[in-house]
Design an enzyme around this catalytic site. Structure first.
Site, PDB file in Angstrom:
ATOM      1  N   GLU A  36      21.325   2.542  52.565  1.00  0.00           N
ATOM      2  CA  GLU A  36      20.424   3.034  51.388  1.00  0.00           C
ATOM      3  C   GLU A  36      19.532   4.158  52.120  1.00  0.00           C
ATOM      4  O   GLU A  36      18.131   4.024  51.970  1.00  0.00           O
ATOM      5  CB  GLU A  36      19.565   2.056  50.825  1.00  0.00           C
ATOM      6  CG  GLU A  36      20.257   0.888  50.244  1.00  0.00           C
ATOM      7  CD  GLU A  36      19.491  -0.258  49.867  1.00  0.00           C
ATOM      8  OE1 GLU A  36      19.893  -1.149  49.193  1.00  0.00           O
ATOM      9  OE2 GLU A  36      18.627  -0.420  50.663  1.00  0.00           O
TER      10      GLU A  36
ATOM     11  N   GLY B  59      16.994   7.440  52.083  1.00  0.00           N
ATOM     12  CA  GLY B  59      16.208   7.939  51.429  1.00  0.00           C
ATOM     13  C   GLY B  59      15.544   9.417  52.128  1.00  0.00           C
ATOM     14  O   GLY B  59      16.354  10.367  52.121  1.00  0.00           O
TER      15      GLY B  59
ATOM     16  N   ARG C 290       0.877  12.295  52.409  1.00  0.00           N
ATOM     17  CA  ARG C 290       1.507  11.280  53.496  1.00  0.00           C
ATOM     18  C   ARG C 290       0.516  11.769  54.642  1.00  0.00           C
ATOM     19  O   ARG C 290       0.048  10.657  55.518  1.00  0.00           O
ATOM     20  CB  ARG C 290       2.978  11.963  53.635  1.00  0.00           C
ATOM     21  CG  ARG C 290       3.811  11.567  52.783  1.00  0.00           C
ATOM     22  CD  ARG C 290       5.309  11.556  53.304  1.00  0.00           C
ATOM     23  NE  ARG C 290       5.550  10.745  54.442  1.00  0.00           N
ATOM     24  CZ  ARG C 290       5.616  11.137  55.723  1.00  0.00           C
ATOM     25  NH1 ARG C 290       5.462  12.392  55.758  1.00  0.00           N
ATOM     26  NH2 ARG C 290       5.837  10.224  56.514  1.00  0.00           N
TER      27      ARG C 290
ATOM     28  N   TYR D  79      -0.822   8.021  55.629  1.00  0.00           N
ATOM     29  CA  TYR D  79      -0.252   7.666  57.059  1.00  0.00           C
ATOM     30  C   TYR D  79      -0.478   8.473  58.423  1.00  0.00           C
ATOM     31  O   TYR D  79       0.064   8.195  59.350  1.00  0.00           O
ATOM     32  CB  TYR D  79       1.618   7.562  56.906  1.00  0.00           C
ATOM     33  CG  TYR D  79       2.131   7.088  55.717  1.00  0.00           C
ATOM     34  CD1 TYR D  79       1.622   5.790  55.370  1.00  0.00           C
ATOM     35  CD2 TYR D  79       2.861   7.756  54.871  1.00  0.00           C
ATOM     36  CE1 TYR D  79       2.235   5.351  54.271  1.00  0.00           C
ATOM     37  CE2 TYR D  79       3.248   7.354  53.784  1.00  0.00           C
ATOM     38  CZ  TYR D  79       3.129   6.008  53.372  1.00  0.00           C
ATOM     39  OH  TYR D  79       3.766   5.608  52.219  1.00  0.00           O
TER      40      TYR D  79
ATOM     41  N   CYS E  73     -10.659  17.334  46.458  1.00  0.00           N
ATOM     42  CA  CYS E  73     -11.880  16.977  46.911  1.00  0.00           C
ATOM     43  C   CYS E  73     -12.159  15.838  47.782  1.00  0.00           C
ATOM     44  O   CYS E  73     -12.605  14.685  47.320  1.00  0.00           O
ATOM     45  CB  CYS E  73     -12.864  16.739  45.670  1.00  0.00           C
ATOM     46  SG  CYS E  73     -13.109  18.430  44.763  1.00  0.00           S
TER      47      CYS E  73
ATOM     48  N   TYR F 279       9.151  11.919  49.721  1.00  0.00           N
ATOM     49  CA  TYR F 279       8.053  10.949  49.677  1.00  0.00           C
ATOM     50  C   TYR F 279       6.789  11.905  49.564  1.00  0.00           C
ATOM     51  O   TYR F 279       5.681  11.536  49.824  1.00  0.00           O
ATOM     52  CB  TYR F 279       7.784  10.161  50.633  1.00  0.00           C
ATOM     53  CG  TYR F 279       8.829   8.893  50.681  1.00  0.00           C
ATOM     54  CD1 TYR F 279       8.956   7.919  49.845  1.00  0.00           C
ATOM     55  CD2 TYR F 279       9.766   8.977  51.688  1.00  0.00           C
ATOM     56  CE1 TYR F 279      10.089   7.104  49.994  1.00  0.00           C
ATOM     57  CE2 TYR F 279      10.944   8.068  51.922  1.00  0.00           C
ATOM     58  CZ  TYR F 279      10.920   7.004  50.975  1.00  0.00           C
ATOM     59  OH  TYR F 279      11.861   6.174  50.905  1.00  0.00           O
TER      60      TYR F 279
HETATM   61  N1  PLP Z   1      16.066   0.604  50.639  1.00  0.00           N
HETATM   62  C1  PLP Z   1      15.091  -0.013  50.393  1.00  0.00           C
HETATM   63  C2  PLP Z   1      15.034  -1.360  49.887  1.00  0.00           C
HETATM   64  C3  PLP Z   1      13.729   0.557  50.527  1.00  0.00           C
HETATM   65  O1  PLP Z   1      12.717  -0.109  50.004  1.00  0.00           O
HETATM   66  C4  PLP Z   1      13.535   1.776  50.950  1.00  0.00           C
HETATM   67  C5  PLP Z   1      12.237   2.427  51.094  1.00  0.00           C
HETATM   68  O2  PLP Z   1      11.195   2.185  50.850  1.00  0.00           O
HETATM   69  C6  PLP Z   1      14.871   2.543  51.244  1.00  0.00           C
HETATM   70  C7  PLP Z   1      15.988   1.760  50.927  1.00  0.00           C
HETATM   71  C8  PLP Z   1      14.839   3.974  51.748  1.00  0.00           C
HETATM   72  O3  PLP Z   1      14.067   4.086  52.913  1.00  0.00           O
HETATM   73  P1  PLP Z   1      14.367   5.407  53.811  1.00  0.00           P
HETATM   74  O4  PLP Z   1      13.696   6.444  52.483  1.00  0.00           O
HETATM   75  O5  PLP Z   1      13.349   5.534  54.764  1.00  0.00           O
HETATM   76  O6  PLP Z   1      15.571   5.665  54.166  1.00  0.00           O
END
Ligand code: PLP
Length: 439
Positions: free
Chosen positions: A297, A299, A337, A341, A368, A397
């Site tokens: 997964e 992102g 960000r 962070y 502000c 993000y």
């Molecule tokens: N999968 C799950 C369950 C997540 O919570 C997240 C990010 O919060 C991701 C995948 C994607 O993470 P990244 O964008 O760092 O690959």
């Protein structure tokens, strides 16, 4: 890619980025012209980088483990055009809200490849997921197990589910983006897994087909993945012996790193794919588990590099002997960000891209808050008001975490490709800003 004098930065910009005529070009488009045409702040996405990255993820995982499904984690950034692109590239989608689900639905995303995550999905959202017959719900806790079971019962549906487990592994990243440790709001504790599996299997309306974990993000090391995979597969073997669990799917989540700055390059995807597949295949053969489908997964690492934010410079403030601030026309409203962070970025003067760096400045936002600083102490050419600043690695993000702080309308988004720019989200208007307000 031609980046004379800025070679070190090339890897954080989209792959089509080049310096020509003293300007930064991306996707064959002059970013200074784009800023003039669409206004600033402006987010652009390079279609070639996006498509190549999607293909790279599939290739690196599927060449090592053919039964891999690559999901794009929509939380990193989703809009209708991006959902369509991910669909075209044959990826699945990880969604975490009814809103993300609605966007997927609006482009008729293949529903069997949608996975619904989240630690507190509402009854309404779960109902939408059931009614649209999405592929999988990744169940996070006991409350959700019973809620989903009763909602599925009301609809006479049997929903395929995975259980999200927290393996108790620290991935060595920012504490705010660490999710797989014991003290986390996400997922079942390992000690709860036995009861969770039994409860899921007891429901005739839930079909437990797999286990899931997600450690956090961004993760630069592969060892935490390997340790977490060993823990969850060992647990799967125990659940098979005790409850007859048939592990058809296994997901080690996302979290792969992105190169934000030249001095912190992310490992290539092949490195993660190799480590994850090696750990998975070794563990399943040691434990005597049939090979499950692998679901990954990504992102941030999928879309981060393709996105660039463009800003226009305005006021400057020089504090002799201390610092020179150059204010931009965006900031924490479109990219939270850095203050959230302590995130670091590179910056380039897109309108003076060939000029030598002459001074260190701090690029401050227009919002502000004193903490609204986009890039601290960065070497740039001498800037005047009206220059265009490009901040690379802004594809993940930033937009999805943007706000209307100071009632500032959100920026537009364009997709660039082979010299053409296509608007994929309009700039928010004052009317839209007030469209939900009643007096
Ligand atoms: N999968 C799950 C369950 C997540 O919570 C997240 C990010 O919060 C991701 C995948 C994607 O993470 P990244 O964008 O760092 O690959």
């Amino acid at each position: 890619m031609t980046f004379p004098g800025k070679e070190a930065q090339a890897g954080v910009f989209p792959e089509t980025a080049e310096i020509k005529n003293n300007h930064l070009f991306i996707g064959g488009c002059d970013t200074v012209e784009l800023a003039r045409e669409f206004g600033t702040p402006l987010y652009l996405f390079d279609e070639a980088t996006l498509r190549h990255r999607a293909a790279e993820f599939k290739e690196e995982f599927q060449s090592r483990y053919p039964d891999t499904l690559v999901l794009y984690a929509a939380k990193a950034f989703i809009c209708r055009a991006l959902a369509q692109l991910m669909k075209d590239e044959g990826l699945g989608l990880d969604v975490v809200s009814g809103g993300e689900l609605a966007i997927a639905r609006s482009v008729n995303f293949p529903r069997d490849k949608i996975y619904f995550h989240g630690n507190n999905k509402s009854p309404a959202e779960l109902t939408e997921a059931l009614d649209w017959k999405i592929g999988r719900v990744v169940v996070d806790n006991f409350y959700e197990l019973s809620l989903l079971s009763s909602l599925a019962q009301e609809r006479g549906r049997i929903q395929d589910i995975l259980l999200r487990l927290s393996p108790g592994i620290d991935p060595h990243t920012h504490h705010l983006t660490t999710t797989g440790v014991t003290d986390s709001k996400f997922g079942f504790l390992l000690a709860q897994a036995d009861e969770a599996v039994a409860q899921a299997q007891a429901s005739p309306y839930l079909n437990l087909i797999g286990l899931h974990l997600h450690l956090g993000s961004p993760i630069f090391e592969v060892e935490p993945y390997q340790q977490a995979i060993a823990i969850i597969l060992d647990l799967a073997a125990k659940m098979k012996a005790k409850h007859g669990l048939d592990l058809k799917e296994f997901s080690p989540g996302g979290g792969y790193a992105l190169s934000y700055t030249a001095d912190s390059p992310a490992p290539p995807i092949s490195h993660y794919a190799q480590a994850i597949v090696t750990a998975l295949t070794a563990d399943i053969s040691n434990l005597g588990i049939d090979p499950p489908r692998l679901v990954v997964e990504p992102g941030r690492s999928m879309v981060g590099r393709s996105g660039v934010a463009l800003y226009r410079t305005g006021a400057t403030k020089e504090i002799p002997g201390i610092r020179k601030y150059v204010s931009l026309d965006g900031g924490m409203g479109d990219n939270i960000r850095p203050p959230l962070y302590g995130a670091r970025y590179e910056a380039m003067a897109a309108s003076k891209a060939g000029n030598p760096d002459m001074e260190k400045v701090t690029l401050s936002g227009r919002f502000c808050e004193s903490g609204d600083i986009l890039v601290k102490d960065v070497a740039l050419p001498i800037l005047g008001a009206g220059d265009i600043i490009a901040i690379p690695a802004s594809g993940a993000y930033c937009i999805p975490m943007s706000s209307n702080y100071n009632a500032f309308p959100r920026p537009p988004i364009i997709m660039v490709r082979e010299g053409r720019a296509r608007l994929i989200r309009r700039r928010e208007s004052y009317e839209q800003l007030m469209s939900c307000d009643l007096v």
